[in-house]
Design an enzyme around this catalytic site. Structure first.
Site, PDB file in Angstrom:
ATOM      1  N   PRO A 160       0.791  -1.241   0.000  1.00  0.00           N
ATOM      2  CA  PRO A 160       0.000   0.000   0.000  1.00  0.00           C
ATOM      3  C   PRO A 160       0.822   1.290   0.000  1.00  0.00           C
ATOM      4  O   PRO A 160       0.823   2.057   0.966  1.00  0.00           O
ATOM      5  CB  PRO A 160      -0.829  -0.133   1.278  1.00  0.00           C
ATOM      6  CG  PRO A 160       0.060  -0.904   2.206  1.00  0.00           C
ATOM      7  CD  PRO A 160       0.776  -1.895   1.321  1.00  0.00           C
ATOM      8  N   CYS A 161       1.480   1.565  -1.121  1.00  0.00           N
ATOM      9  CA  CYS A 161       2.291   2.778  -1.219  1.00  0.00           C
ATOM     10  C   CYS A 161       1.440   4.040  -1.142  1.00  0.00           C
ATOM     11  O   CYS A 161       1.963   5.127  -0.867  1.00  0.00           O
ATOM     12  CB  CYS A 161       3.121   2.759  -2.496  1.00  0.00           C
ATOM     13  SG  CYS A 161       2.174   2.513  -4.011  1.00  0.00           S
ATOM     14  N   HIS A 162       0.114   3.910  -1.353  1.00  0.00           N
ATOM     15  CA  HIS A 162      -0.750   5.090  -1.238  1.00  0.00           C
ATOM     16  C   HIS A 162      -0.837   5.589   0.200  1.00  0.00           C
ATOM     17  O   HIS A 162      -1.263   6.720   0.434  1.00  0.00           O
ATOM     18  CB  HIS A 162      -2.152   4.782  -1.779  1.00  0.00           C
ATOM     19  CG  HIS A 162      -2.907   3.746  -1.010  1.00  0.00           C
ATOM     20  ND1 HIS A 162      -2.618   2.398  -1.084  1.00  0.00           N
ATOM     21  CD2 HIS A 162      -3.945   3.852  -0.135  1.00  0.00           C
ATOM     22  CE1 HIS A 162      -3.446   1.721  -0.304  1.00  0.00           C
ATOM     23  NE2 HIS A 162      -4.262   2.587   0.286  1.00  0.00           N
TER      24      HIS A 162
END
Length: 202
Positions: A160-162
């Protein structure tokens, strides 16, 4: 509003059936979500790529096929079908950290792997920063390198780089989907929308 239950695309004639792919074959499937059409590619080691909506179904599929060499359209089954359902439900607002979905790390630089492993511990509804990730992986002062790792992330949502922001709550960059707008929308779905303006690094 779209249902959070995914609607998978019908595989092409002659495509590999789930469970028959091997390391030499990368399979993929398209599925609809509340955010739009997504794509998932995998081999027998785990997920190879996740493609978020950046337009219509055809655009998402074309972008995935541009990233993966000769992917085979495949009807998912077993763990892959479960991953599709879970991703769609997460994008529909359900809480699921997706941490147990395996990914294939082949070709991923060691620093990127460490950063990805750390951000997989950040649950929906929470965020971290590029600087915090750098410190967590033993490389304080390497926020820019973390930003580059996030930009190269082949498995957005699953990794989950967001959820990684710039200092002071700045949105930061996002290479998947429609860029920062997609990042903000995903954070909003998870109840973690930040303030500030987009900025690539903290």
């Amino acid at each position: 509003m779209r249902s959070a239950e995914p609607r998978a695309a019908t595989p092409a004639r002659g495509s590999v059936r789930a469970g028959r792919e091997n390391a030499a074959v990368t399979a993929y499937t398209m599925f609809d979500t509340p955010l739009g059409w997504c794509a998932l590619a995998w081999n027998d080691r785990g997920l190879v790529a996740v493609e978020l909506p950046g337009g219509d179904r055809a655009g998402t599929e074309a972008h995935l096929r541009g990233r993966i060499a000769d992917p085979v359209p495949t009807e998912p089954g077993g763990p892959v079908a479960d991953a599709v359902r879970r991703i769609a439900r997460l994008l529909g607002g359900e809480r699921d950290d997706l941490r147990d979905i395996p990914v294939d790390p082949t070709g991923i630089p060691e620093f990127h792997r460490r950063a990805y492993e750390f951000i997989r511990t950040v649950p929906p509804g929470e965020t971290t920063t590029y600087g915090e990730v750098a410190r967590a992986v033993g490389a304080p002062g390497s926020a820019q390198a973390v930003g580059q790792a996030m930009g190269a992330n082949p498995y957005p949502v699953v990794v989950p780089c967001h959820r990684v922001l710039g200092a002071g709550g700045k949105v930061g960059g996002f290479s998947a989907g429609a860029g920062a707008a997609t990042k903000l929308r995903m954070l909003g779905i998870e109840g973690a929308a930040p303030g500030g303006q987009p900025s690539l690094f903290d």
